[in-house]
Design a protein around this motif. Sequence first.
Motif, mmCIF file in Angstrom:
data_model
loop_
_atom_site.group_PDB
_atom_site.id
_atom_site.type_symbol
_atom_site.label_atom_id
_atom_site.label_comp_id
_atom_site.label_asym_id
_atom_site.label_seq_id
_atom_site.Cartn_x
_atom_site.Cartn_y
_atom_site.Cartn_z
ATOM 1 N N GLY A 25 -58.945 0.720 -35.774
ATOM 2 C CA GLY A 25 -59.350 0.091 -37.396
ATOM 3 C C GLY A 25 -58.859 1.139 -38.042
ATOM 4 O O GLY A 25 -58.512 0.801 -39.346
ATOM 5 N N SER A 26 -58.406 2.307 -37.451
ATOM 6 C CA SER A 26 -58.221 4.039 -38.540
ATOM 7 C C SER A 26 -56.927 3.698 -38.387
ATOM 8 O O SER A 26 -55.925 2.031 -38.608
ATOM 9 N N ILE A 27 -56.487 4.091 -40.233
ATOM 10 C CA ILE A 27 -55.269 4.498 -40.556
ATOM 11 C C ILE A 27 -54.124 5.051 -39.744
ATOM 12 O O ILE A 27 -53.295 4.309 -39.624
ATOM 13 N N GLN A 28 -54.654 5.790 -38.649
ATOM 14 C CA GLN A 28 -53.033 6.764 -38.445
ATOM 15 C C GLN A 28 -53.472 5.157 -36.747
ATOM 16 O O GLN A 28 -51.988 5.213 -36.410
ATOM 17 N N HIS A 29 -53.829 4.641 -36.059
ATOM 18 C CA HIS A 29 -54.103 3.542 -35.892
ATOM 19 C C HIS A 29 -52.829 2.066 -36.191
ATOM 20 O O HIS A 29 -52.288 1.762 -35.274
ATOM 21 N N GLN A 30 -53.094 2.052 -37.364
ATOM 22 C CA GLN A 30 -52.731 1.160 -38.630
ATOM 23 C C GLN A 30 -51.080 1.557 -38.443
ATOM 24 O O GLN A 30 -50.462 1.252 -38.179
ATOM 25 N N LYS A 31 -50.864 2.556 -38.342
ATOM 26 C CA LYS A 31 -49.254 2.985 -38.408
ATOM 27 C C LYS A 31 -48.903 2.600 -37.297
ATOM 28 O O LYS A 31 -47.901 2.716 -37.417
ATOM 29 N N MET A 32 -49.443 3.471 -36.016
ATOM 30 C CA MET A 32 -48.452 3.585 -35.032
ATOM 31 C C MET A 32 -48.560 2.281 -34.446
ATOM 32 O O MET A 32 -46.996 1.837 -34.289
ATOM 33 N N ILE A 33 -49.133 1.013 -34.687
ATOM 34 C CA ILE A 33 -48.843 -0.270 -34.632
ATOM 35 C C ILE A 33 -47.251 -0.521 -35.609
ATOM 36 O O ILE A 33 -46.495 -0.763 -35.213
ATOM 37 N N LEU A 34 -48.191 -0.063 -36.570
ATOM 38 C CA LEU A 34 -46.488 -1.232 -37.692
ATOM 39 C C LEU A 34 -45.457 -0.052 -37.460
ATOM 40 O O LEU A 34 -44.340 -0.264 -37.766
ATOM 41 N N GLN A 35 -44.927 1.282 -37.472
ATOM 42 C CA GLN A 35 -43.957 2.178 -36.802
ATOM 43 C C GLN A 35 -43.147 1.264 -35.777
ATOM 44 O O GLN A 35 -42.377 1.323 -35.397
ATOM 45 N N ARG A 36 -44.327 1.247 -34.644
ATOM 46 C CA ARG A 36 -43.566 0.733 -32.858
ATOM 47 C C ARG A 36 -42.647 -0.765 -33.385
ATOM 48 O O ARG A 36 -42.088 -1.174 -32.638
ATOM 49 N N TYR A 37 -43.394 -1.564 -34.381
ATOM 50 C CA TYR A 37 -42.912 -2.902 -34.522
ATOM 51 C C TYR A 37 -42.352 -2.273 -34.778
ATOM 52 O O TYR A 37 -41.093 -3.166 -34.502
ATOM 53 N N ALA A 38 -41.855 -2.110 -36.240
ATOM 54 C CA ALA A 38 -40.515 -1.885 -37.018
ATOM 55 C C ALA A 38 -39.490 -1.312 -36.410
ATOM 56 O O ALA A 38 -38.353 -2.287 -36.467
ATOM 57 N N ASP A 39 -39.884 -0.318 -35.568
ATOM 58 C CA ASP A 39 -38.508 -0.087 -34.491
ATOM 59 C C ASP A 39 -38.470 -1.452 -33.619
ATOM 60 O O ASP A 39 -36.828 -1.349 -32.858
ATOM 61 N N GLU A 40 -39.128 -1.691 -32.600
ATOM 62 C CA GLU A 40 -39.083 -2.619 -31.918
ATOM 63 C C GLU A 40 -38.223 -3.735 -32.457
ATOM 64 O O GLU A 40 -37.136 -4.373 -31.730
ATOM 65 N N HIS A 41 -38.207 -4.325 -33.618
ATOM 66 C CA HIS A 41 -37.959 -4.996 -34.040
ATOM 67 C C HIS A 41 -36.495 -4.814 -35.445
ATOM 68 O O HIS A 41 -36.174 -5.809 -36.048
ATOM 69 N N HIS A 42 -36.555 -3.206 -35.190
ATOM 70 C CA HIS A 42 -34.896 -2.535 -35.988
ATOM 71 C C HIS A 42 -35.151 -3.061 -37.902
ATOM 72 O O HIS A 42 -34.212 -3.744 -38.056
ATOM 73 N N PHE A 43 -36.904 -2.690 -37.965
ATOM 74 C CA PHE A 43 -36.972 -2.532 -39.425
ATOM 75 C C PHE A 43 -36.056 -0.975 -40.050
ATOM 76 O O PHE A 43 -36.801 -0.298 -39.236
ATOM 77 N N LEU A 44 -35.730 -1.356 -40.584
ATOM 78 C CA LEU A 44 -34.840 0.086 -41.145
ATOM 79 C C LEU A 44 -35.632 0.649 -42.580
ATOM 80 O O LEU A 44 -36.292 -0.450 -42.952
ATOM 81 N N ASN A 45 -35.273 2.332 -42.714
ATOM 82 C CA ASN A 45 -35.596 3.201 -43.934
ATOM 83 C C ASN A 45 -37.441 2.820 -44.047
ATOM 84 O O ASN A 45 -38.286 2.321 -45.005
ATOM 85 N N THR A 46 -37.986 2.858 -43.421
ATOM 86 C CA THR A 46 -40.124 2.061 -43.586
ATOM 87 C C THR A 46 -40.127 3.717 -44.070
ATOM 88 O O THR A 46 -40.385 4.931 -44.254
ATOM 89 N N LYS A 47 -40.769 3.396 -44.865
ATOM 90 C CA LYS A 47 -42.002 4.372 -45.872
ATOM 91 C C LYS A 47 -44.104 3.041 -45.762
ATOM 92 O O LYS A 47 -43.847 2.542 -46.130
ATOM 93 N N PHE A 48 -44.180 4.383 -45.598
ATOM 94 C CA PHE A 48 -45.970 4.050 -45.479
ATOM 95 C C PHE A 48 -46.444 3.784 -47.055
ATOM 96 O O PHE A 48 -46.367 4.978 -48.208
ATOM 97 N N PHE A 49 -47.173 2.936 -47.447
ATOM 98 C CA PHE A 49 -48.267 2.666 -48.887
ATOM 99 C C PHE A 49 -49.104 2.816 -48.037
ATOM 100 O O PHE A 49 -49.565 1.857 -46.953
ATOM 101 N N VAL A 50 -51.280 3.402 -48.354
ATOM 102 C CA VAL A 50 -51.580 3.603 -47.464
ATOM 103 C C VAL A 50 -53.515 3.542 -48.880
ATOM 104 O O VAL A 50 -52.866 4.588 -49.807
ATOM 105 N N ASP A 51 -54.005 3.162 -48.300
ATOM 106 C CA ASP A 51 -55.262 2.887 -49.300
ATOM 107 C C ASP A 51 -56.605 2.950 -48.745
ATOM 108 O O ASP A 51 -56.417 2.193 -47.543
ATOM 109 N N ASP A 52 -57.367 3.966 -48.443
ATOM 110 C CA ASP A 52 -58.101 4.696 -47.348
ATOM 111 C C ASP A 52 -59.725 4.369 -47.414
ATOM 112 O O ASP A 52 -59.674 5.460 -49.264
#
Length: 334
Positions: A25-52
Amino acid sequence: MLQSNKITALYCRLSQEDMQAGESGSIQHQKMILQRYADEHHFLNTKFFVDDGFSGVSFEREGLQAMLQEVEAGRVATVITKDLSRLGRNYLKTGELIEIVFPENGVRYIAINDGVDTAREDNEFTPLRNWFNEFYARDTSKKIRAVKQAQAQKGERVNGEYPYGYIPDPNNRHHLIPDPETAPIVKQVFAMFVSGVRMCEIQKWLAENKVLTIGALRYQRTGQARYQRAMIAPYTWPDKTLYDILARQEYLGHTITAKTHKVSYKSKKTRKNEEEQRYFFPNTHEPLVDEETFELAQKRIATRHRPTKAAEIDIFPACCFALVADIRCITNRA
């Protein structure tokens, strides 16, 4: 602005309770899942917003608010979270974002693990999932409140805060010891106050000696963002803060727990508990002032006169009545 130039907002959130889930459930794990999903589905210009370290019940989160500013400015095409609970655990506010705020700003929302995608027409169960997320938050809140109540009944400090002038004992965080840096300040404030020094003179002394306010000191020691604003005027002590210090029984060496309670698990606001609802434990740590000094301070505090607006309005009529009475008395004598 072209759609391809808009932001794909990847939002991550982790609360204190979520940390118990470990790395999954860590932030790093969430980032990995989100970026991978964005890359695989061709979502461009990604930007992270984080509340830890923020609860999903509150929507006053720095990362979330920054993302919503981008949304309302029309700079976001898509918002993606790991699941619905990352966006929030407040049924009404989460629903407002998904069903009103995002559509009005032309934003597509995706919650990967829950299979939610507002670009499709099969999201009928999304409100139900939001309700279950809030139910989880409510149940967790009840359990935490019960644990804190039990700790308060044993005289343990439950909110991690401690009175100015003390620090937690390194060997027992529930036991207080005098802070070498701030304990002398508390003693000086009491000494000046009971000797008749005006509050404005005490404030002037604190400023001239560059004594950091409570918030500024905590920011200096912890670096936590919620205390950052205190650095705007780090030596300006409000009256209320000083009067609160002068009224705290902890400086006699006592512990008082359950002083306040939260209005609701959805709100950060607190209310004071009545005296009979609090727990009092005498002589639990080293005092900073003696009984005589403390009582003198309370007597002087009790003599403060702060007229209300109603009292200020009544002053003139009262004077008029007194003047009329005097005139009548003089007339009768004549």
